[in-house]
Design an enzyme around this catalytic site. Structure first.
Site, PDB file in Angstrom:
ATOM      1  N   GLY A 113       0.764  -1.231   0.000  1.00 17.59           N
ATOM      2  CA  GLY A 113       0.000   0.000   0.000  1.00 17.59           C
ATOM      3  C   GLY A 113       0.798   1.285   0.000  1.00 17.59           C
ATOM      4  O   GLY A 113       0.310   2.307  -0.495  1.00 17.59           O
ATOM      5  N   ILE A 140      11.659  13.281   1.776  1.00 15.97           N
ATOM      6  CA  ILE A 140      10.373  12.746   1.336  1.00 15.97           C
ATOM      7  C   ILE A 140      10.463  12.485  -0.167  1.00 15.97           C
ATOM      8  O   ILE A 140      10.548  13.412  -0.975  1.00 15.97           O
ATOM      9  CB  ILE A 140       9.232  13.730   1.651  1.00 15.97           C
ATOM     10  CG1 ILE A 140       9.175  13.999   3.157  1.00 15.97           C
ATOM     11  CG2 ILE A 140       7.904  13.186   1.148  1.00 15.97           C
ATOM     12  CD1 ILE A 140       8.939  12.778   4.020  1.00 15.97           C
ATOM     13  N   GLU A 176       5.585   3.816   9.844  1.00 15.65           N
ATOM     14  CA  GLU A 176       5.311   3.427  11.230  1.00 15.65           C
ATOM     15  C   GLU A 176       5.088   4.646  12.124  1.00 15.65           C
ATOM     16  O   GLU A 176       4.145   4.691  12.914  1.00 15.65           O
ATOM     17  CB  GLU A 176       6.475   2.596  11.791  1.00 15.65           C
ATOM     18  CG  GLU A 176       6.882   1.395  10.960  1.00 15.65           C
ATOM     19  CD  GLU A 176       5.887   0.249  10.996  1.00 15.65           C
ATOM     20  OE1 GLU A 176       4.807   0.381  11.612  1.00 15.65           O
ATOM     21  OE2 GLU A 176       6.190  -0.790  10.380  1.00 15.65           O
ATOM     22  N   LYS A 229      14.299   8.394   6.253  1.00 16.64           N
ATOM     23  CA  LYS A 229      14.221   7.748   7.563  1.00 16.64           C
ATOM     24  C   LYS A 229      13.120   6.695   7.638  1.00 16.64           C
ATOM     25  O   LYS A 229      13.128   5.866   8.538  1.00 16.64           O
ATOM     26  CB  LYS A 229      13.945   8.792   8.645  1.00 16.64           C
ATOM     27  CG  LYS A 229      15.081   9.734   8.947  1.00 16.64           C
ATOM     28  CD  LYS A 229      14.744  10.455  10.235  1.00 16.64           C
ATOM     29  CE  LYS A 229      15.753  11.479  10.616  1.00 16.64           C
ATOM     30  NZ  LYS A 229      15.501  12.000  11.966  1.00 16.64           N
TER      31      LYS A 229
END
Length: 730
Positions: free
Chosen positions: A461, A621, A697, A693
């Site tokens: 996903g 990102i 989670e 990073k």
């Protein structure tokens, strides 16, 4: 090496596999069309503990289409050798159909194989099993714990006795189940001594392949695992469950490919869960809110036949400046199936406790909760003594407070009201370990100017297909459309499990390294080729854009990959990129600050989340659009943990009484009106070559605590047990 222009990385691109998914062309585990496939249905134990005394299969075998019923009475002995590298413990995992023992309610005790799914289902309902049943132990609060794991620094007991402010609390969290959209499923086929499985898994090579090789006594190369798409996992696919072994066993015994799909109900006792916890905390500080000491005494459920643990102690060791810490972590063996990692494993549970306790301390001292956290920001990781690779929590706090409007918050509980609704705001800090593991990726640059990148990774996903294509496209200097990324096959280069926020850092770094090597091969070929317009140019002065190599600052001087390879009679350039993490001698975590606003009906106790803001220090990102998807998903999961999700067990027989989505509640669209994510600029090149990073989670960690703290601000009622129920607020 000259840096490449970055046009794909950082762009909010749509998923490259999105069209396949929305048009139904993406094939999930149970959807592969395998010639001659038959169907298997598992028969589950109806007792929570005991011994099988008899199995009557006559009625099932009499049904049209039923081919075979397999149980411990006739199943062959399996190898079950040690499987180094797998998440499955080598010595004591559940061994299907190998004896008459029942260890938990719902344990597989037989399987019916038939030519149609309907015949297999009906046949399974006709199998009669008798038991010598015993009373199961399934209650965390009353069962005896194992010897605890401990951690200590300083003298917490002495420091607590002398602390100006002392708090003591007990928190409890419910068992949570993953409930992915796609049920777990396996298709297994034997070709002589070789086994192929199409499986729902988050770990193709080190997980499913390794486990099946161990169970059936096969060399690794005799097991092929195919898993191109995974319809959600949240951690449930991080180990190989009994149904996968059963499908392979049934296929070998019948000589036919076998498809086995678990029902929604079977997921509740067939594929693990986030364990329930009882977590006692004692906290001491001075009057200015400087933390002095904290003790953590944790009890967590595990199964009677395996010991499952997760990193629930880590946040208490590194999140705040704390000279004195004492921790105990006791697993409690119960007659249940084995728990497993679930989004934000360990850290999410610890964050609820620690961040709720911090909020209680802030209220006790009359200090703003955000200011209390700022006062206790550490300069280094006190658990390891290492400096942080990056730690931008102060930036997260400042940005979050500004964007959320924290300054408008009333610190007095129950002071803000809109009609019957009590309004409250709260916040919490989160962290998650930056995990990097050795990974490989094969990169092939073709003569037509396209590239193929392959790795045995998964995509449940987060958008692995897309993010890896972005990295490859920029590293090779190609457009996104010129790069194809393939994953999910054990014949591809090995990668770590798809969990723990390690995929982007590990696989992405392997892709970057491999693509850099291929690009340098092409550049070397060009500068050595007398017929190339780049002949003799310093390699460091050459960049590639849109598939064309050219001199930096002089785009007119150059040529395309296609021209270069054709002239040199090369069909392709190929490299297997390998990433091996270096010891950075840094403490590496991703961080979050979550802000929540809730409304609580003063008369009915109903809680509604009005808005959530997450601010993240997660390194570079790669894809803002995918990152937003991850962040929103993590916040939605946090709403479920805080307010809805709760697995209920009947302790008389170990049965899960709400094993369906009608009674196990998860958030729906009406529960998530306003969710927003912000990412603090910064790359972490101590962690990995691409500066990431991991995000999947940490976006869940701290959400439940922020909501619980907002509920207190709204109502003045401190709830220390999840989920927060109406009854707790009345």
């Amino acid at each position: 090496m000259s840096p490449q222009p970055q046009t794909a990385v950082g762009a909010p691109l749509s998923r490259v596999d999105g069209r396949l998914k929305v048009t139904g062309q993406a094939q999930y585990a149970a959807e592969h069309d395998i010639k001659g496939v038959v169907h298997a249905v598992v028969v589950d134990s109806s007792v929570g503990r005991g011994r099988i005394t008899g199995i009557d299969t006559r009625a099932a075998l009499a049904q049209r289409g039923v081919m075979k019923v397999i149980s411990h009475l006739d199943a062959p002995r399996l190898a079950y050798r040690d499987n180094a590298g797998s998440n499955n413990p080598p010595g004591n995992r559940l061994r299907v159909f190998q004896d008459d023992q029942v260890l938990f309610h719902g344990q597989p005790v037989a399987v019916v194989v038939a030519t149609t799914l309907e015949a297999a289902q009906h046949g399974a309902s006709l199998v009669k099993i008798s038991y010598d049943a015993a009373e199961p132990s399934t209650d965390l609060r009353t069962a005896k714990a194992d010897k605890p794991t401990t951690y200590a620094r300083g003298d917490a007991e002495k420091s607590l006795r002398s602390a100006a402010v002392r708090l003591e609390m007990t928190y409890r969290t419910a068992r949570n189940h993953h409930n992915p959209m796609e049920p777990h499923a396996t298709i297994a086929r034997w070709d002589g001594g070789k086994l192929t499985v199409w499986d729902k898994t988050q770990w193709v090579v080190g997980g499913t392949q390794t486990e099946l090789a161990a169970v059936f006594g096969l060399p690794l190369e005799s097991v092929r695992v195919i898993s191109p798409f995974v319809g959600g996992g949240f951690g449930s696919g991080l180990r190989t469950w009994p149904h996968t072994t059963i499908a392979a066993l049934a296929a070998r015994e019948t000589g036919r490919p076998v498809k086995l799909v678990l029902t929604r109900k079977q997921l509740y006792f067939g594929t693990g869960f986030r364990p329930a916890y009882e977590y006692q905390v004692r906290l001491g500080s001075d009057r200015r809110g400087r933390l002095i000491a904290m003790t953590h005494d944790v009890r967590a459920e595990t199964s009677s036949y395996e010991t499952f643990t997760e990193a629930v102690l880590t946040p208490g060791q590194m999140l705040y400046t704390m000279p004195h810490v004492s921790q105990t972590y006791s697993t409690v063996p119960l007659d249940v199936n084995t728990p497993l990692y679930m989004r934000g494993p360990g850290y999410a549970t610890a964050a609820f406790v620690i961040e709720s306790a911090m909020d209680e301390l802030a209220h006790e001292l009359g200090i703003d909760p955000l200011e209390l956290r700022r006062r206790n920001e550490p300069d280094e990781d006190q658990a390891s003594g290492l400096p942080f690779s990056t730690r931008r929590l102060r930036d997260c706090y400042t940005t979050g407070a500004r964007e959320f409007g924290w300054d408008r918050r009333s610190p007095r509980p129950r002071s803000t009201r809109e009609g019957d609704w009590l309004i409250g705001t709260g916040m919490a800090t989160g962290a998650y370990d930056t995990v990097r593991v050795t990974a490989q990726a094969r990169i092939r640059l073709n003569a037509d100017g396209t590239a193929l990148v392959e790795a045995a990774a998964s995509d449940m996903g987060p958008g692995t297909y897309t993010s890896q294509t972005q990295v490859a496209a920029d590293a090779l200097g190609l457009t996104m459309g010129s790069v194809t990324f393939r994953l999910g096959d054990s014949r591809m280069p090995p990668t770590p499990p798809h969990g723990g926020s390690m995929t982007m850092a590990s696989v992405g770094s392997a892709v970057q390294i491999g693509c850099d090597e291929v690009r340098q091969q092409a550049i070397k070929l060009a500068v050595q080729d007398e017929d190339s317009p780049l002949h003799g140019v310093d390699a460091d002065d050459i960049v590639v854009r849109g598939g064309r190599l050219h001199v930096r600052g002089n785009p007119a001087r150059g040529e395309t990959y296609r021209q270069l390879l054709a002239r040199n009679d090369r069909s392709h350039l190929e490299v297997v990129g390998t990433y091996t993490p270096a010891d950075a001698r840094r403490s590496m975590y991703a961080y979050s600050a979550t802000f929540a606003e809730v409304a609580v009906d003063a008369r009915l106790g109903l809680v509604r989340v009005r808005r959530l803001l997450g601010v993240y220090d997660a390194g570079r990102i790669i894809s803002p659009k995918l990152a937003d998807s991850q962040a929103i998903g993590g916040m939605v999961g946090g709403i479920g943990t805080a307010l809805l999700e709760h697995t209920v067990t009947d302790h008389r027989d170990g049965r899960i009484v709400n094993a369906d989505l009608a009674n196990y509640l998860v958030p729906v669209n009406a529960d998530v009106p306003d969710l927003r994510a912000i990412y603090i600029d910064g790359e972490d090149h101590h962690a990995d070559p691409i500066g990431v990073k991991g995000l999947g989670e940490v976006v869940h960690v701290g959400v439940a605590a922020a909501i619980a703290n907002a509920v207190f601000n709204a109502t003045g009622r401190r709830v220390r047990e999840l989920p927060i129920t109406t009854e707790a607020l009345l």
